[in-house]
Enzyme design. Structure first.
Site, PDB file in Angstrom:
ATOM      1  CE1 TYR A 259      40.788 101.597  24.033  1.00  0.00           C
ATOM      2  CE2 TYR A 259      43.115 102.052  24.387  1.00  0.00           C
ATOM      3  CZ  TYR A 259      41.835 101.878  24.888  1.00  0.00           C
ATOM      4  OH  TYR A 259      41.608 101.973  26.232  1.00  0.00           O
TER       5      TYR A 259
ATOM      6  CE  LYS B 222      68.125 123.077  27.390  1.00  0.00           C
ATOM      7  NZ  LYS B 222      68.439 124.127  26.413  1.00  0.00           N
TER       8      LYS B 222
HETATM    9  C1  LIG Z   1      69.604 123.802  25.700  1.00  0.00           C
HETATM   10  C2  LIG Z   1      70.660 124.818  25.475  1.00  0.00           C
HETATM   11  C3  LIG Z   1      72.009 124.434  25.310  1.00  0.00           C
HETATM   12  C4  LIG Z   1      72.423 122.989  25.130  1.00  0.00           C
HETATM   13  O1  LIG Z   1      72.050 122.611  23.820  1.00  0.00           O
HETATM   14  P1  LIG Z   1      72.329 121.157  23.225  1.00  0.00           P
HETATM   15  O2  LIG Z   1      71.894 121.272  21.822  1.00  0.00           O
HETATM   16  O3  LIG Z   1      71.490 120.222  24.028  1.00  0.00           O
HETATM   17  O4  LIG Z   1      73.780 120.882  23.386  1.00  0.00           O
HETATM   18  C5  LIG Z   1      72.961 125.429  25.257  1.00  0.00           C
HETATM   19  N1  LIG Z   1      72.603 126.749  25.330  1.00  0.00           N
HETATM   20  C6  LIG Z   1      71.330 127.141  25.461  1.00  0.00           C
HETATM   21  C7  LIG Z   1      71.010 128.589  25.511  1.00  0.00           C
HETATM   22  C8  LIG Z   1      70.307 126.202  25.526  1.00  0.00           C
HETATM   23  O5  LIG Z   1      69.028 126.596  25.629  1.00  0.00           O
END
Ligand SMILES: *Cc1c(COP(=O)(O)O)cnc(C)c1O
Length: 345
Positions: free
Chosen positions: A242, A33
């Protein structure tokens, strides 16, 4: 060229995914994702597919559609947000598998795409996505009759192995799913590390593949080298940047590098962060600007061509600690202006 170079070591990411996979006896999926946590979902997913990953998870159907173009037919592409209004064409045409979160989504899915694969997401205490125990009890038989391909839930505290929430969610997940003839999934990266009780039929690591905590053994994946635009001498009493927040206390050599908070280098990390060159840590001098950062390079004794922010000496979690955040946010903030280079073999 003055844009910074983000180098992504695909072999290291594959090695991390394999090392997580080796801790389980079940299928290991890949969570890609948010453009694979900012590192490039098409490249990462193709490399992981070559390494044997058969299932991929994205947050929304649009990400799934783009991923299908990159991967072609075959791999499972699962969507955490489930089946939202307007998603039916993408889900149907591109063979995406929505993780259904509610009765409403369930009805939408079976009405629009009867017979199309889907999974179910249950809420075991995080109160974010999925059906709660009471809703599940009411919907369960109808949902199971439609042959879901997966039942999943998500852990709220998996990065804290001693947190009582882990065992509590495991218990709730078992109560909601024991005895059902459907593959199950509970573990993210932290969940993989919690041990076999948490693995079920499929694990879903994300951050560990990309080199972040809590996967302490992870190989380093992302390196960020930022070109130096200009160097200058600053006399004691003169200021940099700044707000005059940095005042030189000795004759100082300042390098101005070509990246800033518009590239995801959070202003908050400034006071506690250094850049690296020739094994030396060089402190940031003054505030991080939108496109520029001043760095005290006096200790180098010569003017560098570029300085490293992310690398073997300083990983995403070190930067995160300095900014009061988590490695996930550092990665997903990485700037669109960077030139991305992918290392293979
Ligand atoms: C993002 C996510 C993962 C992966 O999690 P990590 O902590 O990055 O390994 C797995 N399951 C769901 C539902 C997520 O939202």
């Amino acid at each position: 060229m003055s844009t910074a170079t983000l180098t992504i070591d695909l072999n290291a990411a594959v090695a991390n995914w394999r090392a997580l996979d080796a801790k389980t006896d079940c299928e290991t999926a890949a969570v890609v994702k948010a453009d694979a946590y900012g590192l490039g979902a098409d490249k990462l997913a193709r490399a992981l597919a070559r390494a044997g990953a058969r299932s991929f998870f994205v947050a929304v159907a649009e990400e799934g559609a783009a991923l299908r173009q990159a991967l072609g037919p075959g791999p499972n592409i699962c969507v955490f947000s489930g089946h939202m209004p307007g998603d039916a064409d993408m889900i149907g045409d591109l063979e995406l598998t929505p993780m259904i979160n509610s009765l409403d989504q369930m009805i939408r899915h079976v009405e629009a795409l009867p017979g199309h694969a889907f999974g179910l997401q249950l809420d075991t205490g995080m109160n974010r996505l999925g059906m709660e125990p009471s809703e599940w009890a009411a919907v369960r038989d109808v949902a199971l009759a439609q042959n879901p391909v997966l039942i999943m839930s998500h852990l709220a505290c998996a990065d804290e192995p001693d947190h009582p929430m882990n065992a509590q969610q495991l218990r709730t997940f078992r109560e909601m799913t024991d005895g059902l003839d459907v593959p199950r999934s509970l573990a993210n990266t932290g969940g993989v590390l919690l041990g076999r009780d948490y693995h079920f039929d499929l694990c879903r690591p994300g951050i560990g593949t990309y080199g972040g905590a809590p996967f302490a053994e992870a190989r380093h994946v992302a390196t960020l080298d930022i070109p130096v635009i200009q160097c200058r001498d600053v006399a004691p009493g003169e200021t940099v940047g700044y707000g005059n927040s940095y005042v030189a206390s000795r004759p100082t050599r300042i390098a101005t590098i070509s990246a800033g908070y518009a590239d995801g280098i959070l202003r908050a990390m400034g006071p506690k962060t250094g850049l690296w060159c020739d094994g030396k840590r060089l402190p940031i001098a003054g505030r991080i600007s939108m496109d520029l950062i001043g760095v005290d390079v006096t200790a180098l004794g010569q003017d560098p061509k570029s300085l490293q922010l992310l690398g073997p000496n300083q990983g995403v979690d070190t930067l995160a600690d300095a900014a009061g955040t988590i490695g996930y946010e550092i990665l997903t903030s990485l700037g669109a202006r960077y030139t991305r280079r992918y290392l293979t073999a």
